[in-house]
Write a protein that holds these residues in place. Structure first.
Motif, PDB file in Angstrom:
ATOM      1  N   ASN A  21     105.571 -60.495   8.635  1.00 27.69           N
ATOM      2  CA  ASN A  21     104.551 -59.848   9.469  1.00 27.69           C
ATOM      3  C   ASN A  21     103.151 -59.953   8.844  1.00 27.69           C
ATOM      4  N   LYS A  22     103.025 -60.647   7.723  1.00 26.22           N
ATOM      5  CA  LYS A  22     101.719 -60.784   7.072  1.00 26.22           C
ATOM      6  C   LYS A  22     100.971 -62.011   7.614  1.00 26.22           C
ATOM      7  N   LEU A  23      99.648 -62.068   7.353  1.00 25.22           N
ATOM      8  CA  LEU A  23      98.881 -63.197   7.912  1.00 25.22           C
ATOM      9  C   LEU A  23      99.231 -64.520   7.263  1.00 25.22           C
ATOM     10  N   PHE A  82      99.713 -41.808   2.184  1.00 28.37           N
ATOM     11  CA  PHE A  82     100.089 -42.584   3.369  1.00 28.37           C
ATOM     12  C   PHE A  82     100.137 -44.059   2.997  1.00 28.37           C
ATOM     13  N   THR A  83     101.311 -44.509   2.583  1.00 32.69           N
ATOM     14  CA  THR A  83     101.488 -45.912   2.217  1.00 32.69           C
ATOM     15  C   THR A  83     102.979 -46.223   2.211  1.00 32.69           C
ATOM     16  N   ILE A  84     103.308 -47.474   1.859  1.00 30.98           N
ATOM     17  CA  ILE A  84     104.721 -47.859   1.758  1.00 30.98           C
ATOM     18  C   ILE A  84     105.283 -47.344   0.433  1.00 30.98           C
ATOM     19  N   ILE A  85     106.577 -47.140   0.398  1.00 31.64           N
ATOM     20  CA  ILE A  85     107.192 -46.534  -0.788  1.00 31.64           C
ATOM     21  C   ILE A  85     107.074 -47.423  -2.024  1.00 31.64           C
ATOM     22  N   SER A  86     106.902 -48.727  -1.823  1.00 27.36           N
ATOM     23  CA  SER A  86     106.800 -49.657  -2.963  1.00 27.36           C
ATOM     24  C   SER A  86     105.750 -49.208  -3.980  1.00 27.36           C
ATOM     25  N   CYS A  87     104.649 -48.621  -3.496  1.00 27.67           N
ATOM     26  CA  CYS A  87     103.540 -48.217  -4.391  1.00 27.67           C
ATOM     27  C   CYS A  87     104.010 -47.120  -5.335  1.00 27.67           C
ATOM     28  N   PHE A 130      99.564 -59.152  -3.236  1.00 27.13           N
ATOM     29  CA  PHE A 130      99.754 -59.493  -1.818  1.00 27.13           C
ATOM     30  C   PHE A 130     101.246 -59.577  -1.517  1.00 27.13           C
ATOM     31  N   SER A 131     101.574 -59.415  -0.231  1.00 23.93           N
ATOM     32  CA  SER A 131     102.938 -59.660   0.253  1.00 23.93           C
ATOM     33  C   SER A 131     102.881 -60.831   1.228  1.00 23.93           C
ATOM     34  N   PHE A 132     103.969 -61.596   1.284  1.00 24.46           N
ATOM     35  CA  PHE A 132     104.048 -62.699   2.260  1.00 24.46           C
ATOM     36  C   PHE A 132     105.255 -62.520   3.173  1.00 24.46           C
ATOM     37  N   GLU A 138     109.979 -64.370   2.449  1.00 21.34           N
ATOM     38  CA  GLU A 138     109.823 -63.259   1.504  1.00 21.34           C
ATOM     39  C   GLU A 138     108.916 -63.810   0.419  1.00 21.34           C
ATOM     40  N   GLY A 139     108.055 -62.988  -0.130  1.00 21.76           N
ATOM     41  CA  GLY A 139     107.193 -63.507  -1.191  1.00 21.76           C
ATOM     42  C   GLY A 139     106.070 -62.550  -1.512  1.00 21.76           C
ATOM     43  N   GLY A 140     105.441 -62.765  -2.638  1.00 25.63           N
ATOM     44  CA  GLY A 140     104.312 -61.941  -3.037  1.00 25.63           C
ATOM     45  C   GLY A 140     103.490 -62.655  -4.086  1.00 25.63           C
ATOM     46  N   MET A 171      94.625 -48.770  -5.081  1.00 21.79           N
ATOM     47  CA  MET A 171      93.952 -48.690  -3.780  1.00 21.79           C
ATOM     48  C   MET A 171      94.620 -49.657  -2.820  1.00 21.79           C
ATOM     49  N   VAL A 172      95.068 -49.087  -1.704  1.00 22.77           N
ATOM     50  CA  VAL A 172      95.918 -49.823  -0.762  1.00 22.77           C
ATOM     51  C   VAL A 172      95.168 -49.969   0.560  1.00 22.77           C
ATOM     52  N   HIS A 173      94.961 -51.184   1.001  1.00 22.98           N
ATOM     53  CA  HIS A 173      94.300 -51.393   2.296  1.00 22.98           C
ATOM     54  C   HIS A 173      95.349 -51.249   3.395  1.00 22.98           C
ATOM     55  N   CYS A 182     108.656 -62.872  -5.876  1.00 21.37           N
ATOM     56  CA  CYS A 182     109.613 -62.932  -4.770  1.00 21.37           C
ATOM     57  C   CYS A 182     109.275 -61.997  -3.604  1.00 21.37           C
ATOM     58  N   ASN A 183     108.432 -61.004  -3.803  1.00 20.37           N
ATOM     59  CA  ASN A 183     107.945 -60.160  -2.695  1.00 20.37           C
ATOM     60  C   ASN A 183     106.805 -59.255  -3.194  1.00 20.37           C
ATOM     61  N   GLY A 184     106.187 -58.542  -2.268  1.00 23.38           N
ATOM     62  CA  GLY A 184     105.040 -57.707  -2.625  1.00 23.38           C
ATOM     63  C   GLY A 184     105.437 -56.492  -3.444  1.00 23.38           C
ATOM     64  N   GLU A 242      94.798 -53.205  -6.929  1.00 20.72           N
ATOM     65  CA  GLU A 242      94.410 -53.308  -5.515  1.00 20.72           C
ATOM     66  C   GLU A 242      95.606 -53.853  -4.738  1.00 20.72           C
ATOM     67  N   ASP A 243      96.142 -53.055  -3.822  1.00 26.68           N
ATOM     68  CA  ASP A 243      97.258 -53.526  -2.998  1.00 26.68           C
ATOM     69  C   ASP A 243      96.689 -54.095  -1.700  1.00 26.68           C
ATOM     70  N   ALA A 244      96.583 -55.412  -1.676  1.00 24.55           N
ATOM     71  CA  ALA A 244      96.029 -56.105  -0.503  1.00 24.55           C
ATOM     72  C   ALA A 244      97.150 -56.763   0.297  1.00 24.55           C
ATOM     73  N   ALA A 245      98.357 -56.185   0.203  1.00 22.75           N
ATOM     74  CA  ALA A 245      99.538 -56.763   0.869  1.00 22.75           C
ATOM     75  C   ALA A 245      99.297 -57.033   2.351  1.00 22.75           C
ATOM     76  N   GLU A 246      98.443 -56.189   2.975  1.00 24.73           N
ATOM     77  CA  GLU A 246      98.233 -56.287   4.424  1.00 24.73           C
ATOM     78  C   GLU A 246      96.869 -56.890   4.758  1.00 24.73           C
ATOM     79  N   ALA A 247      96.172 -57.390   3.758  1.00 24.53           N
ATOM     80  CA  ALA A 247      94.740 -57.665   3.961  1.00 24.53           C
ATOM     81  C   ALA A 247      94.344 -59.119   3.702  1.00 24.53           C
TER      82      ALA A 247
HETATM   83  C1  LIG Z   1     100.655 -51.958   1.547  1.00 28.06           C
HETATM   84  C2  LIG Z   1     101.909 -52.665   1.185  1.00 28.06           C
HETATM   85  N1  LIG Z   1     102.220 -52.823  -0.111  1.00 28.06           N
HETATM   86  C3  LIG Z   1     103.342 -53.453  -0.503  1.00 28.06           C
HETATM   87  C4  LIG Z   1     104.226 -53.963   0.404  1.00 28.06           C
HETATM   88  C5  LIG Z   1     105.504 -54.589  -0.080  1.00 28.06           C
HETATM   89  O1  LIG Z   1     105.610 -55.937   0.251  1.00 28.06           O
HETATM   90  P1  LIG Z   1     107.062 -56.615   0.447  1.00 28.06           P
HETATM   91  O2  LIG Z   1     107.552 -56.204   1.782  1.00 28.06           O
HETATM   92  O3  LIG Z   1     106.753 -58.078   0.372  1.00 28.06           O
HETATM   93  O4  LIG Z   1     107.914 -56.161  -0.664  1.00 28.06           O
HETATM   94  C6  LIG Z   1     103.955 -53.836   1.771  1.00 28.06           C
HETATM   95  C7  LIG Z   1     104.901 -54.403   2.740  1.00 28.06           C
HETATM   96  O5  LIG Z   1     104.744 -54.550   3.870  1.00 28.06           O
HETATM   97  C8  LIG Z   1     102.774 -53.157   2.170  1.00 28.06           C
HETATM   98  O6  LIG Z   1     102.487 -52.982   3.462  1.00 28.06           O
END
Ligand SMILES: Cc1ncc(COP(=O)(O)O)c(C=O)c1O
Length: 371
Positions: free
Chosen positions: A182-184, A81-86, A177-179, A189-191, A127-129, A55-57, A153-158
């Motif tokens: 703002n993703k390509l 330096f990354t999003i809190i999700s990690c 991945f995240s969808f 919402e999705g992942g 590892m987060v791009h 349902c999301n990244g 590998e967090d390729a949410a933005e890649a």
């Molecule tokens: C690097 C990274 N990881 C994870 C996420 C989480 O993805 P989501 O917003 O789909 O939950 C994002 C969201 O933008 C992100 O930039």
């Protein structure tokens, strides 16, 4: 005044056609055929064996951590330096996130600082791009091999990015991945989780679906989540995926245009155009105010907002998050590059629907505000 939003997605492919087919056939839940089609097409695009849509990244990261068996007492190395999700996924699993500072040029985790963070408790590395350039993957994989560590590998933005010509999302035990729009590739919402290992794919599918058991559905050996993706979301994702090469080209054109027009602003650090491993994808067009600039990111964003320009701040580092400090995490720790990026960095409108005239307006406003 026409406002230039920080992101606007492009939905002018076959999204409507595929969505209509969902409505006409009644397939709207996660049981619908587009979900499996999206999983297999996306996995093929990233050169992976299995795709598991969620349902999301952020959910994908939670599932990845669970599937790799990361638990209390384990340590997971990830960027400050990354999003809190990690970090959130690691903390919720009862494990300890161990932070590494960013590289001042690429804004990715500085891989030369990883090895001294490895302890006998280290179980995995994330590892987060970040923002468009890939992490230096090879040294991370070499450390994983040397110390027998798992890699997420967090390729949410890649989406569409490569490292040494290989797709981002094709590295590590599991990639995500995240969808988000703002993703390509967006699904609203999705992942997705991707892996080459059959056992991990089975676990990810199980965790995403409440750990129902095929033989005895409402009898549970493990706790999972309902993190399924609907057929409606997958319909949009499939149409988006058909456009990915064009979207990559658009992002790169946008990034080059911004960089050409902002090159004379000496107090502004622009995104690095390339590393020896990849061309920048410019997922977002981020800038960092130099020491000599007389304002910080918050003030620059405020002034750009007055001129009708949408912006977003850079990530705020994990060791400065009140929620983690309250948990007693990262006390007295300092990651100077991440701290500076958070205070001096922000990004400007860079969505796929951005027009050249909107971009010109953004450039003019930046020149007025920053000089
Ligand atoms: C690097 C990274 N990881 C994870 C996420 C989480 O993805 P989501 O917003 O789909 O939950 C994002 C969201 O933008 C992100 O930039």
């Amino acid at each position: 005044m026409d406002f230039v939003p920080v992101n606007e997605p492009l939905l002018d492919g076959r999204e409507k056609e595929y969505l209509m087919r969902c409505i006409e056939t009644g397939w709207i839940s996660s049981e619908g055929p587009y979900v499996r089609e999206f999983e297999s097409q996306f996995a093929r695009r990233v050169a992976r064996t299995h795709g598991v849509a969620v349902c999301n990244g952020s959910a994908a990261l939670e599932v990845a951590v669970a599937a790799l068996g990361i638990k209390e007492g384990d340590e997971v190395i990830l960027p400050a330096f990354t999003i809190i999700s990690c970090a959130a996924a690691v903390v919720r699993a009862g494990a300890l996130p161990v932070l590494v500072d960013a590289d001042p040029m690429t804004w990715n985790m500085d891989v030369s600082q990883i090895e001294r963070k490895i302890s006998h408790r280290t179980k995995a590395m994330m590892m987060v791009h970040i923002y468009g350039l890939p992490v230096d993957v090879d040294p991370v994989l070499a450390l994983a091999e040397k110390h027998d560590l798992r890699v997420i590998e967090d390729a949410a933005e890649a989406h569409g990015q490569t490292y040494e010509g290989k797709p981002c999302g094709s590295f590590g035990d599991i990639s995500v991945f995240s969808f988000y729009p703002n993703k390509l590739v967006t699904t609203g919402e999705g992942g997705m989780l991707l892996t080459d290992r059959d056992d991990l794919a089975d676990l990810c599918r199980s965790y995403r679906d409440l750990c129902f058991q095929p033989s005895r559905r409402f009898f549970h050996e493990r706790l999972g989540w309902n993190m399924r993706m609907s057929n409606l979301q997958a319909a949009v994702g499939l149409a988006q995926l058909e456009r990915l090469p064009d979207f990559v080209e658009r992002k790169r054109r946008m990034g080059r245009r911004y960089s050409e027009r902002l090159a004379l602003l000496s107090s502004l650090q622009l995104p690095q155009a390339r590393t020896s491993h990849a061309e920048n994808l410019y997922w977002v067009y981020g800038v960092v105010l130099g020491e000599e600039a007389p304002l910080d990111a918050a003030e620059a964003m405020r002034r750009l907002g007055e001129r009708g320009i949408g912006t977003r701040p850079f990530f705020w580092p994990m060791h400065e998050q009140p929620v983690f400090l309250k948990h007693g995490l990262f006390l007295e720790e300092s990651y100077p590059v991440a701290e500076r990026l958070a205070r001096r960095g922000f990004y400007v409108p860079s969505g796929l629907a951005l027009t050249e005239s909107q971009m010109d307006k953004v450039v003019q406003a930046i020149h007025e505000v920053i000089r």
